[in-house]
Design an enzyme around this catalytic site. Structure first.
Site, PDB file in Angstrom:
ATOM      1  CG  PHE A 180       4.495  -1.889   3.172  1.00  0.00           C
ATOM      2  CD1 PHE A 180       4.800  -2.487   1.961  1.00  0.00           C
ATOM      3  CD2 PHE A 180       4.472  -2.683   4.308  1.00  0.00           C
ATOM      4  CE1 PHE A 180       5.069  -3.838   1.878  1.00  0.00           C
ATOM      5  CE2 PHE A 180       4.741  -4.035   4.240  1.00  0.00           C
ATOM      6  CZ  PHE A 180       5.038  -4.615   3.017  1.00  0.00           C
ATOM      7  CG  ASP A 181       4.234   5.031  -0.614  1.00  0.00           C
ATOM      8  OD1 ASP A 181       3.754   5.945   0.074  1.00  0.00           O
ATOM      9  OD2 ASP A 181       4.057   4.929  -1.841  1.00  0.00           O
ATOM     10  CE  LYS A 182      -3.049   6.041   1.056  1.00  0.00           C
ATOM     11  NZ  LYS A 182      -3.739   5.887  -0.258  1.00  0.00           N
ATOM     12  CB  THR A 183      -0.307   5.935  -3.333  1.00  0.00           C
ATOM     13  OG1 THR A 183      -1.194   6.589  -2.430  1.00  0.00           O
ATOM     14  CG2 THR A 183      -0.892   5.981  -4.740  1.00  0.00           C
ATOM     15  CB  ALA A 225       8.225  -1.881   0.231  1.00  0.00           C
TER      16      ALA A 225
END
Length: 632
Positions: A308-311, A509
């Protein structure tokens, strides 16, 4: 002639059924000649479309199911089994009719989407409101929508406020309030209120039109299993003809050989996989999940590692400024004006947050920054009002040879440990201030990640360009297995590549813009949310139209259910065919009964696939009710 026959197949089937009833009446009254005439008429009437399709397939050098039935019917006529020939052709046509009806139901999600497409639009031209076909709307038109109306094109609200139902795009029926400057999508419904909007994307360029196009393409595309079965059918059909000849050579019983031909038709085997594919993709589309084809569904079901990306992915992507600290004695608003002016060129969430804060404080931003340059993953450099600005993270300050004083560095660490992202703002080579920006973890993130672990995910990793303190805080709250912070886009790509080399099947994602390279590198690329929709639709294998991680969980469980359904249909079709063939050779299964069981097996695999249309429906509705309660 052929077109006329194809257009009246339902009528032909009905008339054939009537002729069979008439033949039965003649039989009960002892009228043998009339009975045979009715049976022959039924055979030729229902057999004509079958014969035509068999001939067309032969011209294309393909061996179709219709060819097997044609050979069997000719053989039945040759040995005088008129009842068998008439019943076989009727059952085949009736089965075809039922297959088409049930297949149309599996495509119901796409049909619902198409039906939602707006047909007209009210626009203001030369000071007057006129209603025109939606295809005549052009970019820049001022469009008016009132309560109950559909948004005809994509664009931004110029005036007014309204509550919109965006289920057609996002899969969520929970209404959303839209105001001035908010983006709206074609196909969504204005529940109440009034807005005037500027048309920005029209015709085939609208998000809604692209969704329909993607779903159509996806439902037509084939999985690996389907491609294998297509090749198998081309070998299987001529092999069955050879085996039927062999059966006749061994038994000297033409009736048994013909029955062997009919019951060996691979109808259930050929139809079972594509109908599962269509139903699964249709379910996804109805719930705001766009899966780009059967092969994607197959690969997605095998994923064991999520990245995953965070923001904007694990967090809401709606960060807010919590503090502006200045170090040169200037008022925060003075620094905010300079930095916001520079950030007008940025598409990054954090840059847009600074611009938004300036607008909320009624600070006027005039003109474009000069010598502007976006340094991916680090920040921006620009000249505003004669001042050279560098705005970004520590790496940017280092690359610009800007010293970070100890007290400034300590303050930044304190803010990061509290869950903020610290943005350094340097003016003319010196640190002028720090912008503290915080983003909230999505409410559904813990539950969604837990569900995906239950469904077979063994490792969940977060990759972010943010600072390590904030990243570790998010990772610990969500119980992630690994976290890698302060990364550039190319660093994310390398980590995804390494995971694949280590034998993991990786799904990545992100928001579809900054993460496009790593999304493209992963086995399955997933674009989340409405931000960056154009890029995400091009790059990702799976597009989640709503800003919800539970939609991700639904997509993953749906992929597993779809592939499981395909396997069930394949095993069922092979099992029924094996039993029937054994029954034929044992003399227990005859031509008409074999055809009946064959058609029943085709319908059963279709009905099994149709269960996917309602997959997780109750669960999804329960989630919607919770969301509605939360909004209330």
């Amino acid at each position: 002639m052929i077109k006329v026959i194809n257009n009246h197949k339902n009528h032909i089937t009905a008339i054939t059924g009537g002729l069979l009833v008439l033949a039965l009446a003649f039989y009960l009254n002892g009228l043998q000649d009339f009975q045979n005439s009715a049976l022959l008429a039924a055979t030729f009437l229902a057999g004509t479309p079958i014969f035509i399709k068999a001939y067309q397939a032969l011209r294309m050098k393909a061996f179709s199911i219709e060819l097997l039935v044609t050979i069997a019917v000719i053989g039945a006529l040759f040995i005088g089994e008129y009842v068998e020939s008439a019943v076989v052709t009727f059952l085949f046509m009736f089965g075809d009719y039922l297959e088409i009806r049930t297949l149309n139901k599996t495509r119901s999600s796409l049909k619902e989407l198409v039906d939602m497409a707006p047909q007209e639009a009210t626009v203001i031209r030369e000071g007057e409101q006129v209603t025109i076909p939606v295809e005549d709307v052009i970019e820049g038109d001022r469009v008016v929508i009132r309560s109950g109306g559909k948004i005809p094109v994509d664009g931004s609200i110029l005036n007014g406020q309204a509550t919109l139902n965006e289920a057609a795009v996002t899969g969520e029926s929970v209404p959303r309030v839209k105001r001035k400057d908010d983006h709206v999508f074609s196909g969504t419904i204005l529940d109440n209120g009034y807005i005037e909007m500027a048309a920005e994307k029209v015709g085939d360029d609208t998000t809604f039109a692209k969704i329909i196009e993607l779903v159509e393409e996806a439902q037509e595309s084939k999985s690996k299993t389907e491609k294998f079965l297509d090749r198998f059918a081309n070998i299987y059909t001529p092999a069955i003809v050879v085996l039927a000849v062999l059966v006749y050579a061994l038994t000297r019983d033409l009736h048994t050989a013909i029955t062997f031909l009919v019951v060996a038709c691979p109808g259930a085997l050929v139809i079972g996989t594509p109908v599962s594919n269509v139903a699964g993709i249709g379910n996804g589309a109805k719930n705001g999940v766009l899966v780009k084809g059967g092969e994607v569904m197959d690969n997605f079901s095998k994923v064991d590692t999520l990245v995953f990306d965070k923001t904007g992915t694990l967090t809401k992507g709606k960060p807010e400024i919590t503090d502006i600290k200045t170090f040169d004695g200037e008022a925060p608003d003075v620094l905010l004006r300079l930095v916001a002016q520079a950030e007008t060129i940025s598409e990054h969430h954090l840059g847009q947050t600074i611009v938004k804060e300036a607008k909320e404080r009624k600070i006027t931003l005039e003109g474009e920054p000069k010598d502007a340059n976006v340094i991916k993953g680090n920040g921006i450099r620009a000249t505003v009002d004669g001042h050279v600005l560098a705005i970004g993270n520590r790496k940017l300050m280092g690359s610009e040879n800007i010293e970070i004083p100890a007290d400034v560095g300590n303050y930044a660490i304190e803010r990061e440990k509290a869950g903020n992202t610290a943005i350094f703002a340097a003016v003319d080579g010196h640190i002028a201030g720090i912008f503290s920006i915080a983003d909230q973890i999505r409410e559904d993130a813990p539950r969604a990640l837990a569900e995906m672990r239950k469904n077979g995910i063994t490792k969940i990793i977060m990759l972010t360009g943010d600072n390590k303190h904030t990243a570790e805080l998010v990772a610990s709250r969500l119980g992630l297995d690994e976290v890698h912070a302060e990364l550039l886009p190319e660093d994310k790509v390398e980590i995804v590549k390494q995971l694949k080399e280590d034998g993991h099947v990786v799904a990545m994602a992100g928001d579809g813009i900054n993460d496009a390279p790593s999304i493209a590198t992963a086995d399955i690329g997933i674009a989340m949310g409405e931000g960056g929709t154009d890029v995400s639709m091009e790059t990702a294998d799976v597009v989640l139209m709503a800003d919800r991680l539970m939609q991700f969980s639904h997509a993953f469980s749906l992929s597993k259910a779809t592939i499981r359904n395909m396997k069930q249909n394949t095993f069922f079709a092979i099992g029924i065919a094996s039993v029937l063939l054994a029954g034929v050779l044992a003399g227990e299964v005859h031509l008409a009964s074999g055809m009946f069981i064959h058609e029943a097996s085709v319908l059963l695999v279709i009905l099994n696939a149709m269960r996917l249309i309602r997959f997780n429906q109750k669960v999804m509705k329960a989630k919607e009710h919770k969301l509605q309660a939360a909004h209330a």
